[in-house]
Design a protein around this motif. Structure first.
Motif, PDB file in Angstrom:
ATOM      1  N   UNK A   5      -2.512  21.025 -16.713  1.00 43.70           N
ATOM      2  CA  UNK A   5      -3.889  21.101 -17.157  1.00 43.70           C
ATOM      3  C   UNK A   5      -3.897  20.884 -18.668  1.00 43.70           C
ATOM      4  N   UNK A   6      -4.755  19.995 -19.110  1.00 47.90           N
ATOM      5  CA  UNK A   6      -4.792  19.657 -20.530  1.00 47.90           C
ATOM      6  C   UNK A   6      -6.171  19.915 -21.116  1.00 47.90           C
ATOM      7  N   UNK A   7      -6.176  20.134 -22.415  1.00 43.57           N
ATOM      8  CA  UNK A   7      -7.429  20.109 -23.160  1.00 43.57           C
ATOM      9  C   UNK A   7      -7.275  19.039 -24.226  1.00 43.57           C
ATOM     10  N   UNK A   8      -8.185  18.088 -24.215  1.00 48.98           N
ATOM     11  CA  UNK A   8      -8.137  17.014 -25.195  1.00 48.98           C
ATOM     12  C   UNK A   8      -8.502  17.565 -26.570  1.00 48.98           C
ATOM     13  N   UNK A  11     -11.873  15.257 -27.831  1.00 44.85           N
ATOM     14  CA  UNK A  11     -13.221  15.410 -27.279  1.00 44.85           C
ATOM     15  C   UNK A  11     -13.377  16.713 -26.499  1.00 44.85           C
ATOM     16  N   UNK A  12     -12.324  17.559 -26.503  1.00 43.80           N
ATOM     17  CA  UNK A  12     -12.387  18.880 -25.861  1.00 43.80           C
ATOM     18  C   UNK A  12     -12.549  18.851 -24.354  1.00 43.80           C
ATOM     19  N   UNK A  13     -12.333  17.728 -23.754  1.00 41.27           N
ATOM     20  CA  UNK A  13     -12.428  17.652 -22.306  1.00 41.27           C
ATOM     21  C   UNK A  13     -11.229  18.341 -21.668  1.00 41.27           C
ATOM     22  N   UNK A  29     -11.246  10.621 -20.682  1.00 46.28           N
ATOM     23  CA  UNK A  29     -12.488  10.258 -21.343  1.00 46.28           C
ATOM     24  C   UNK A  29     -12.273   9.317 -22.520  1.00 46.28           C
ATOM     25  N   UNK A  30     -11.429   9.729 -23.471  1.00 47.56           N
ATOM     26  CA  UNK A  30     -11.305   8.960 -24.709  1.00 47.56           C
ATOM     27  C   UNK A  30      -9.927   8.346 -24.874  1.00 47.56           C
ATOM     28  N   UNK A  34      -3.617  13.118 -27.843  1.00 53.50           N
ATOM     29  CA  UNK A  34      -3.537  14.401 -28.548  1.00 53.50           C
ATOM     30  C   UNK A  34      -4.076  15.489 -27.634  1.00 53.50           C
ATOM     31  N   UNK A  35      -3.201  15.993 -26.783  1.00 50.26           N
ATOM     32  CA  UNK A  35      -3.614  16.939 -25.769  1.00 50.26           C
ATOM     33  C   UNK A  35      -2.894  18.256 -25.943  1.00 50.26           C
TER      34      UNK A  35
END
Ligand code: ZN
Length: 74
Positions: A5-8, A11-13, A29-30, A34-35
């Motif tokens: 599980x990642x958080x970008x 863009x915080x996705x 998304x982008x 950088x996760x």
């Protein structure tokens, strides 16, 4: 390979992605790489409340339901 599980960081996705060894995950998304990696199912402590309302006689409660085999979860 493993499901992470990642958080970008761009863009915080939040998203889950299967990562094969040697492969770098990218934001859907982008496309940023950088996760921030979060720990994934099923060892993540917060995962329990997701499944706690999962009754045995009901269909899967969500896309990550404990009743769905881990290889088809997304
Ligand atoms: Zn992103």
């Amino acid at each position: 390979m493993a499901m992470y599980e990642f958080v970008c960081q761009k863009c915080n996705q939040e998203f889950e992605q299967l990562v094969f060894s040697g492969e770098i995950a990218a934001c859907p998304g982008c496309k940023s790489t950088r996760l921030e990696k979060k720990w994934s199912l099923p060892s993540r402590p917060g995962n329990q409340d997701k499944n706690s309302y999962c009754e045995t006689n009901l269909p899967p409660c969500n896309p990550n339901c404990c009743k769905i085999p881990s290889n088809v979860r997304r």
